[in-house]
Scaffold this active site. Structure first.
Site, PDB file in Angstrom:
ATOM      1  N   SER A  58       0.956  -1.158  -0.151  1.00 31.66           N
ATOM      2  CA  SER A  58      -0.098  -0.143  -0.124  1.00 31.66           C
ATOM      3  C   SER A  58       0.882   1.240   0.031  1.00 31.66           C
ATOM      4  O   SER A  58       1.815   1.327  -0.918  1.00 31.66           O
ATOM      5  CB  SER A  58      -0.962   0.072   1.142  1.00 31.66           C
ATOM      6  OG  SER A  58      -2.054   0.950   0.997  1.00 31.66           O
ATOM      7  N   ASP A  85      -8.707  -6.725  -4.704  1.00 26.25           N
ATOM      8  CA  ASP A  85      -8.544  -5.311  -4.026  1.00 26.25           C
ATOM      9  C   ASP A  85      -9.112  -4.114  -4.939  1.00 26.25           C
ATOM     10  O   ASP A  85      -8.944  -4.097  -6.124  1.00 26.25           O
ATOM     11  CB  ASP A  85      -6.824  -5.119  -4.350  1.00 26.25           C
ATOM     12  CG  ASP A  85      -6.464  -3.759  -3.499  1.00 26.25           C
ATOM     13  OD1 ASP A  85      -7.262  -2.948  -2.962  1.00 26.25           O
ATOM     14  OD2 ASP A  85      -5.315  -3.799  -3.245  1.00 26.25           O
ATOM     15  N   HIS A 135      -8.048  -5.343  -0.063  1.00 23.34           N
ATOM     16  CA  HIS A 135      -6.516  -4.815  -0.079  1.00 23.34           C
ATOM     17  C   HIS A 135      -6.025  -5.201   1.222  1.00 23.34           C
ATOM     18  O   HIS A 135      -4.863  -5.377   1.299  1.00 23.34           O
ATOM     19  CB  HIS A 135      -6.965  -3.300   0.289  1.00 23.34           C
ATOM     20  CG  HIS A 135      -5.587  -2.282   0.066  1.00 23.34           C
ATOM     21  ND1 HIS A 135      -4.571  -2.285  -0.725  1.00 23.34           N
ATOM     22  CD2 HIS A 135      -5.197  -1.614   1.181  1.00 23.34           C
ATOM     23  CE1 HIS A 135      -3.737  -1.851  -0.443  1.00 23.34           C
ATOM     24  NE2 HIS A 135      -3.855  -1.169   0.731  1.00 23.34           N
TER      25      HIS A 135
END
Length: 351
Positions: A135, A289, A318
Site C-alpha cells: 500500500s 483489491d 486490500h
C-alpha cells in the site's frame, strides 16, 4: 520492543521547498547486521501502522517466520507525519514552542524516503538486501528504488501503484471531508477532529475490504433485524479503534501524502521512472483489491525491467496483504528461486 529515536538536528528540506528545523524518526530493528552487511530487510509501513513490524505483520515477520532476526537485520522506520515516534503535526514546533497542528508543512512520499535515507546512513547501512512494503509502504519502496537504484538489491511491492489513482484520491478526499466537517479539527487540540476521524476510518474500511468480505463476515444470522446491524457495529468499532491510537491531523496529512504519489513527477513520466529500477523485483497484486486494483500492479510488472508478478487470490481485499501471510511466504520463497525476467509466479491460495 521499544522504539528508538534518531534525531537529525539540521534543517530538513522538503520537496515543496519548505523545511522542518529539526527531525526525529522513530524506528525498530531486529537481529544484527552480518559480517558482509548484506542481510538488511527494510520494511516500509502503510498509512496508520508503526515501526514495530513484528507486532503488526505477524506470521510474516517474527522469531520463527520467513523474515526473522536469526537470518536478517530487519529495520522498520515510522514515517514522517505519523505519531509513533517521528516528527508529525502534534510535535512541538521549535520556533513557536507549540504543536504544529495545521501549520505543519505538506510533505510527499519522496520526503518520507529522504528521511529514511538519513536513518539508513545513521545505522551504517550501505546496501539494502530486500526493500518491501504494501500500500503506502509500497509507494515508498518504489520511490526509494528509483532514487537509489544501485543500493536496493531486491524489491518487493505489494498492493501498490506507480502513481495514486483518481479513485484513490477520491476516497482520501471523502475522508478529509469527513474530518473537516468536525469543527473541533480546527481547534488546535491533540484530540481535535476525533469524530471526523472515526467517520473517515469507516469510509476507508470500505476500500480496504469489499462486498464479498462484508457479505460473509457481517451478514446477519437472523432475518428479523430492524436496527443494530453487525455491519454498522463493525464500522463504529473500527472507527473508535483508530481514534484511540491515532490522530486526525496525522491522518489528514498522510492521506494527502498518498495523493501526491507519482514516480513520474519531474522524471519524464512514469514509465521512464520505473525503467530506472535495477533491483530484482517481485510485484504482488490482490485479485479482490478495490482500492489498488490488480491492473496497477500489472502495470508495475510491465515497466520494471527485472520483475516477476504474482497474483494473490484473497478473500479480504486490500487488507489481504496483512492477513494472508502464509501465501505471501510461499510467493516470496518462489521469487528467490525464480529467474526474474518477465516471469509470472502462479500459486494457488491456501486455506
Amino acid at each position: 520492543m521499544s522504539t528508538e529515536i534518531f534525531k537529525y538536528e539540521k534543517p530538513f528540506k522538503l520537496e515543496s521547498g519548505k523545511q522542518l528545523t529539526e527531525l526525529e524518526i522513530g524506528f525498530n530493528t531486529y537481529g544484527t547486521l552480518n559480517k558482509n552487511r548484506d542481510n538488511v530487510v527494510w520494511v516500509c509501513h502503510a498509512l496508520t501502522a508503526n515501526s514495530d513490524v513484528f507486532d503488526w505483520w505477524k506470521g510474516f515477520f517474527g522469531e520463527n517466520d520467513y523474515f526473522n532476526p536469526k537470518d536478517h537485520f530487519v529495520v522498520c522506520a515510522n514515517i514522517l507525519g505519523s505519531p509513533y515516534g517521528t516528527t508529525n503535526p502534534l510535535s512541538i514546533n521549535p520556533i513557536t514552542g507549540h504543536p504544529y497542528y495545521l501549520a505543519f508543512p505538506q510533505f510527499t512520499i519522496r520526503d518520507i524516503v529522504k528521511a529514511h535515507q538519513l536513518l539508513s546512513e545513521h545505522l551504517g547501512i550501505k546496501e539494502i538486501g530486500i526493500l518491501l512494503g504494501g500500500s503506502l509502504g509500497g509507494q515508498q519502496a518504489a520511490e526509494w528504488a528509483i532514487m537509489e537504484p544501485e543500493r536496493i538489491k531486491n524489491l518487493i511491492l505489494i498492493a501498490t501503484n506507480a502513481r495514486h489513482s483518481p479513485w484513490g484520491i477520491a476516497f482520501n478526499e471523502s475522508q478529509r471531508l469527513a474530518i473537516s466537517a468536525d469543527r473541533t479539527f480546527y481547534a488546535n487540540a491533540p484530540n481535535g477532529g476525533a469524530k471526523g476521524l472515526k467517520a473517515a476510518r469507516s469510509i476507508a474500511l470500505l476500500s480496504y475490504r469489499n462486498y464479498k468480505t462484508y457479505g460473509v463476515t457481517q451478514q446477519e444470522e437472523k432475518d428479523n433485524h430492524l436496527d443494530d446491524y453487525k455491519a454498522a457495529s463493525y464500522q463504529n468499532y473500527q472507527g473508535e479503534k483508530l481514534v484511540n491510537r491515532f490522530n486526525a491531523h496525522s491522518y489528514w496529512y498522510l492521506s494527502k501524502t498518498m495523493d501526491s504519489h507519482n514516480v513520474g513527477r519531474n522524471r519524464h513520466g512514469v514509465e521512464k521512472a520505473l525503467s530506472l529500477i535495477k533491483a530484482r523485483t517481485l510485484v504482488i497484486g490482490i485479485k479482490s483489491d478495490v482500492l489498488f486494483p490488480i491492473e496497477e500492479q500489472q502495470y508495475l510488472f510491465q515497466h520494471i525491467p527485472k520483475s516477476v508478478f504474482a497474483e494473490l487470490d484473497s478473500f479480504y481485499g486490500h487488507d489481504g496483504f496483512l492477513i494472508e501471510t502464509g501465501v505471501l511466504t510461499n510467493i516470496i520463497t518462489s521469487f528467490f528461486k525464480t529467474d526474474v525476467k518477465g516471469k509470472i509466479i502462479e500459486l494457488q491460495r491456501t486455506a
